[in-house]
Design an enzyme around this catalytic site. Structure first.
Site, PDB file in Angstrom:
ATOM      1  N   TRP A 100     -44.905   3.993 -53.145  1.00 36.51           N
ATOM      2  CA  TRP A 100     -45.184   4.856 -51.995  1.00 36.51           C
ATOM      3  C   TRP A 100     -43.906   5.292 -51.287  1.00 36.51           C
ATOM      4  CZ3 TRP A 100     -49.452   6.528 -53.391  1.00 36.51           C
ATOM      5  CH2 TRP A 100     -50.426   5.684 -53.947  1.00 36.51           C
ATOM      6  N   ASP A 167     -44.305   3.203 -42.691  1.00 35.55           N
ATOM      7  CA  ASP A 167     -45.609   3.349 -43.326  1.00 35.55           C
ATOM      8  C   ASP A 167     -46.245   1.958 -43.353  1.00 35.55           C
ATOM      9  OD1 ASP A 167     -47.787   3.591 -44.998  1.00 35.55           O
ATOM     10  OD2 ASP A 167     -46.682   4.454 -46.683  1.00 35.55           O
ATOM     11  N   LYS A 191     -56.962   1.290 -46.146  1.00 35.04           N
ATOM     12  CA  LYS A 191     -56.373   0.049 -46.647  1.00 35.04           C
ATOM     13  C   LYS A 191     -56.757  -1.168 -45.803  1.00 35.04           C
ATOM     14  CE  LYS A 191     -53.952   1.715 -50.117  1.00 35.04           C
ATOM     15  NZ  LYS A 191     -54.256   1.362 -51.516  1.00 35.04           N
TER      16      LYS A 191
END
Length: 354
Positions: A100, A167, A191
């Site tokens: 990511w 993030d 998530k």
């Protein structure tokens, strides 16, 4: 019987949250309308999104500190682009700890110089780099707090005096941190917070307005802030369910409470991985994630047997990411301790059979 859900995302949610959310789809708040068919401009839904934004700041300890919360669309992947559009003038610094952050770096390179201060790609992202230097003239420094695919997690964040961006998609609201050290936090809801379809952005408004480029409206944080997260139609169901989940967490005792539970779950599973000769962990021990536990069989010939056993035990979502293989137990806030015990029991049963 409800399965033991170790899925990496969309995530497990508390049963009471799912119950309330399902009721709202039929009749929201006794309005005799479904949540998903009523106006997002209605008083009833405006109260929902305002409460969700307020709860997010409250749980993170960021109330009255110059931060605002937004619920946007496009997932964390859209934030890779929005961060860059809004903050990058000349140079940005990134810590590359997995897929990511790798994707975030790719987006940033379209707008300016990107300094990759360190990477763990050399060992398949199995550790968190340390001891690196961040350029003092960077417009911002970007980290990814937890890596779902590889099962690593930053325990101590580097001290950068400029703008810090993180993030936190897969571990937000799971552990206590000094969240005021960050100027912008983003997290895809699916998530550890809610269903897919919305993304939480926590932003210090003072960091905006410093780039020279013209920013498209949908990608402009200031536009969304000015419209109180209602510039366009929000993902009403995802926002509502996230609000319910944040209420659930607050009622439990907030992040201090859930961190203790998460620590117990992680300790239970990692202890078994380290004890059981049939298994080995993937990530470096000091960098292991409490949210996503990655591990492998020592002997792959046992895979068919083990897979049958955990599936028969009612376990779901244990397969590792296709780029890593092996197994991944995602233990988000709503996963109960007894589900982890079921997995450990299966691992011990495999050892006895061997």
């Amino acid at each position: 019987m409800k399965k033991h859900n170790f899925s990496a995302g969309p995530c497990i949610l508390p049963q009471e949250v799912l119950q309330k959310a399902s009721e709202a789809v039929l009749n929201f708040n006794n309005e005799n309308l479904s949540l998903i068919e009523m106006s997002h401009r209605s008083t009833a839904f405006v109260e929902v999104i305002e409460k969700a934004r307020s709860l997010a700041l409250e749980l993170l300890g960021l109330e009255n500190k110059g931060y605002k919360a937004l619920f946007l669309q496009g997932g964390a992947s859209m934030q890779f682009l929005m961060v860059t559009y809004n903050l990058l003038n000349k140079k940005a610094a990134y810590l590359n700890t997995g897929t990511w952050s790798d994707k975030a770096i790719k987006e940033a390179k379209m707008f300016g110089e990107v300094v990759e201060v360190a990477t763990s790609k050399d060992k398949k992202f199995s550790y968190i780099p340390k001891g690196f230097t961040i350029p003092t003239d960077a417009d911002y420094f970007h980290t990814t707090s937890n890596n779902t695919i590889y099962g690593t997690q930053i325990k101590d964040f580097p001290d950068f005096k400029g703008i810090n961006v993180c993030d936190m998609s897969s571990d937000i609201f799971s552990r206590q941190l000094d969240f005021s050290k960050f100027d912008l936090i983003y997290a895809g809801a699916q998530k550890n917070m809610g269903p897919a379809g919305t993304t939480l952005v926590i932003i210090k408004e003072e960091i905006l307005g410093k780039v020279e480029r013209e920013i498209p409206s949908m990608l402009n944080y200031q536009v969304h802030l000015d419209k109180d997260s209602m510039f366009n139609t929000p993902s009403v169901f995802a926002v509502y369910t996230s609000m319910l989940n944040l209420e659930w967490l607050k009622d439990l005792g907030g992040i201090p409470f859930i961190e203790k539970v998460n620590n117990k779950k992680a300790a239970l599973l990692y202890s078994e991985i380290d004890r059981n000769p049939l298994f080995k962990g993937f990530a470096n021990k000091e960098d292991r994630s409490n949210m996503n536990v990655t591990f492998n069989l020592v002997d792959d010939s046992l895979k068919e047997t083990f897979d049958t056993m955990w599936q028969d035990a009612g376990i779901n979502g244990l397969n590792g990411h296709r780029s890593v293989g092996g197994y991944r137990a995602s233990m988000y806030n709503a996963l109960p301790l007894y589900s982890v015990q079921v997995l450990v029991d299966v691992m011990q049963e495999l050892e006895r059979k061997k």
